[in-house]
Design an enzyme around this catalytic site. Structure first.
Site, mmCIF file in Angstrom:
data_model
loop_
_atom_site.group_PDB
_atom_site.id
_atom_site.type_symbol
_atom_site.label_atom_id
_atom_site.label_comp_id
_atom_site.label_asym_id
_atom_site.label_seq_id
_atom_site.Cartn_x
_atom_site.Cartn_y
_atom_site.Cartn_z
ATOM 1 N N ASN A 1 0.765 -1.245 -0.295
ATOM 2 C CA ASN A 1 -0.103 0.031 0.089
ATOM 3 C C ASN A 1 0.829 1.192 -0.002
ATOM 4 O O ASN A 1 0.294 2.054 -0.435
ATOM 5 C CB ASN A 1 -0.902 0.177 1.176
ATOM 6 C CG ASN A 1 -0.131 -0.426 2.590
ATOM 7 O OD1 ASN A 1 0.287 -1.397 2.637
ATOM 8 N ND2 ASN A 1 -0.129 0.471 3.468
ATOM 9 N N GLN B 1 -5.004 -4.487 -1.854
ATOM 10 C CA GLN B 1 -4.385 -3.226 -2.828
ATOM 11 C C GLN B 1 -4.435 -3.898 -4.306
ATOM 12 O O GLN B 1 -4.204 -3.149 -5.351
ATOM 13 C CB GLN B 1 -3.010 -2.916 -2.519
ATOM 14 C CG GLN B 1 -2.939 -1.938 -1.343
ATOM 15 C CD GLN B 1 -3.527 -0.688 -1.482
ATOM 16 O OE1 GLN B 1 -3.743 0.072 -2.382
ATOM 17 N NE2 GLN B 1 -3.752 0.048 -0.460
ATOM 18 N N ALA C 1 -13.453 -3.581 0.329
ATOM 19 C CA ALA C 1 -14.262 -2.701 -0.655
ATOM 20 C C ALA C 1 -13.932 -1.472 -0.895
ATOM 21 O O ALA C 1 -13.865 -0.941 -1.962
ATOM 22 C CB ALA C 1 -15.624 -2.805 -0.284
ATOM 23 N N CYS D 1 2.867 8.999 8.493
ATOM 24 C CA CYS D 1 1.957 7.970 8.173
ATOM 25 C C CYS D 1 1.009 7.388 9.285
ATOM 26 O O CYS D 1 -0.133 7.179 9.204
ATOM 27 C CB CYS D 1 2.732 6.811 7.360
ATOM 28 S SG CYS D 1 1.907 6.213 6.115
HETATM 29 C C1 LIG Z 1 -6.236 -0.733 3.728
HETATM 30 C C2 LIG Z 1 -5.500 -1.848 3.694
HETATM 31 C C3 LIG Z 1 -5.771 -2.718 4.809
HETATM 32 C C4 LIG Z 1 -7.076 -2.553 6.058
HETATM 33 O O1 LIG Z 1 -8.338 -2.620 5.207
HETATM 34 P P1 LIG Z 1 -9.513 -2.073 5.795
HETATM 35 O O2 LIG Z 1 -10.831 -2.750 4.848
HETATM 36 O O3 LIG Z 1 -9.534 -0.819 5.843
HETATM 37 O O4 LIG Z 1 -9.654 -2.813 7.198
HETATM 38 C C5 LIG Z 1 -5.096 -4.013 4.834
HETATM 39 N N1 LIG Z 1 -4.188 -4.190 4.346
HETATM 40 C C6 LIG Z 1 -3.843 -3.479 3.069
HETATM 41 C C7 LIG Z 1 -2.645 -3.685 2.214
HETATM 42 C C8 LIG Z 1 -4.395 -2.185 3.010
HETATM 43 O O5 LIG Z 1 -4.134 -1.468 2.060
#
Ligand SMILES: *Cc1c(COP(=O)(O)O)cnc(C)c1O
Length: 410
Positions: free
Chosen positions: A154, A182, A203, A334
């Site tokens: 991410n 992602q 989602a 961050c």
């Molecule tokens: C955003 C993200 C999460 C967390 O997802 P949520 O649905 O907000 O709990 C976990 N792993 C990665 C790589 C993400 O980018």
């Protein structure tokens, strides 16, 4: 003129697609039944919608609908996968292998398990963010029950070769989980081709609603079993109790359906904007460092909309102040309140100084070329302005090796 502010933080979350919103709408106000109510049409309508979403999501990732478990998001999916495996396979072993660059939802789950007696190996990555397969092979022991490695990162967008990782895990008889939050919907992802046993999906990273996600759980070769982390009515084949979030699930299904239909065109457009942004920065500024694989050298190993750049000799926070109308992420702030630079950049070997100067640009479906051009112009102006005031930049330009300077005692 472009409309301000500009949203360029699509790796954090995305604006919901209106088509997704319209698909969800009836399930709030008209078809509001409980998908577990078997005795009346309200329940049937809800169940039908959930079935449709389950099939749509399964098809998108090469799975069977029975292998999809709905959750509240990728954080829950990661927790369920990792804790569920650790508990279920405790008699077989206690060892888990992951990466230092994983999302906190994986890292903190692993840390929680360590406190309960599990052993966790956090593998290092190279300066582009890739894991070394030989290191992984060496780390696997007969007590290893799970390897959890993300598909796309991410922060720096690096895409791991999860097909090879999954193959290695299967050869060694180890279960393989990947956080695909992602990647699903943005780049090809197939649980069969990629030898994946568990995969986390969310989602809101793909133009769907917040608070809903899914976990893929392989049913055969091998059959993966999970200890539930939420007890109750036995929903989702006992793996995740709780009344299903029907509108959210419909939203996740619709979001994935749109992503699959538009993947080729969306990806190309978004990738072109990202590449142009990177080229424009390089044409206008020196002392730039890309974090993660260079988009122009290794486009297939970097998430299409992700650009993470260190602008040496400026403070990330000061730069953010200089581009107030543009929503991006900085490598120094961050994790909210902390002033620690990003642990992901640190894991890539980026020094503290450079990490503090880094900005993540996350380009998505709703961004335009005009917005990207405006962003480049603003960033270039702000960087030039900040560097004009930086004695360090001047010294570096004058050819003085900054490392050779003996600074006065702190
Ligand atoms: C955003 C993200 C999460 C967390 O997802 P949520 O649905 O907000 O709990 C976990 N792993 C990665 C790589 C993400 O980018």
């Amino acid at each position: 003129m472009v409309k301000l502010p500009i949203y360029l933080d699509n790796n954090a979350t995305t604006r919901m697609d209106e088509r997704v919103f319209e698909a969800m709408r009836p399930y709030f106000i008209e078809h509001y039944g409980n998908a577990a109510s078997r005795n009346h049409p309200f329940g049937w309508k809800a169940e039908e919608a959930v079935d449709w979403a389950r099939e749509t999501i399964a098809k998108a990732i090469g799975a069977d609908p029975k292998e999809i478990v709905f959750t509240s998001g990728a954080t829950e999916s990661d927790n369920l996968a990792i804790k569920g495996i650790a508990e279920m396979y405790a008699a077989k072993g206690d060892h888990i292998i992951t990466l230092t660059t994983e999302h906190k939802a994986v890292l903190d789950t692993c840390k929680a398990l360590e406190r309960k007696g599990n052993r966790v190996t956090y593998l290092a990555v190279n300066k582009e963010g890739f894991v070394d397969l030989d290191m992984l092979r060496e780390a696997i022991t007969d007590k290893t029950i799970l390897v959890t490695m993300m598909h796309a990162n991410n922060e720096v967008g690096v895409i791991q070769d999860i097909e090879a990782i999954g193959k290695l895990c299967h050869e060694k008889g180890v279960i393989f989980h990947t956080d695909a939050t992602q990647s699903v919907g943005k780049i090809p992802f197939d649980v069969q081709k990629m030898n994946v046993d568990l995969a986390s999906i969310s989602a809101h990273k793909i133009y769907g609603p917040k608070g809903v996600g899914a976990l893929y759980v392989r049913k055969k070769s091998p059959r993966v079993k999970l200890a539930a982390q939420m007890d109750g009515g036995g929903h989702e084949r006992g793996m995740r109790s709780g009344t299903l979030n029907v509108p959210g699930i419909v939203g996740l299904g619709k979001a994935i359906e749109i992503c699959m239909a538009d993947m080729e065109s969306d990806t190309k457009r978004i990738q072109d904007m990202r590449d142009k942004m990177w080229m424009d920065f390089q044409a206008e500024l020196d002392e730039l460092y890309i974090n993660g694989p260079d988009p122009l050298d290794k486009p297939e190993w970097r998430l299409p909309g992700n650009l993470n750049v260190s602008f040496a000799f400026v403070e990330g926070e000061a730069l953010m102040m200089g581009i107030k109308d543009i929503a991006v992420s900085s490598g120094s702030a961050c994790t909210s309140a902390s002033l620690e630079p990003s642990y992901v950049l640190k894991a890539l070997g980026v020094g503290e100084d450079l990490a503090h100067t880094s900005i993540r640009f996350g380009i998505g479906r709703f961004n335009t070329q005009e917005e990207c051009d405006y962003t480049v112009a603003q960033v270039v102006e702000a960087v030039k302005h900040l560097r004009e005031m930086s004695p360090l930049y001047e010294m570096a330009k004058a050819g003085i090796d900054l490392k050779s300077i003996e600074w006065a005692a702190h």
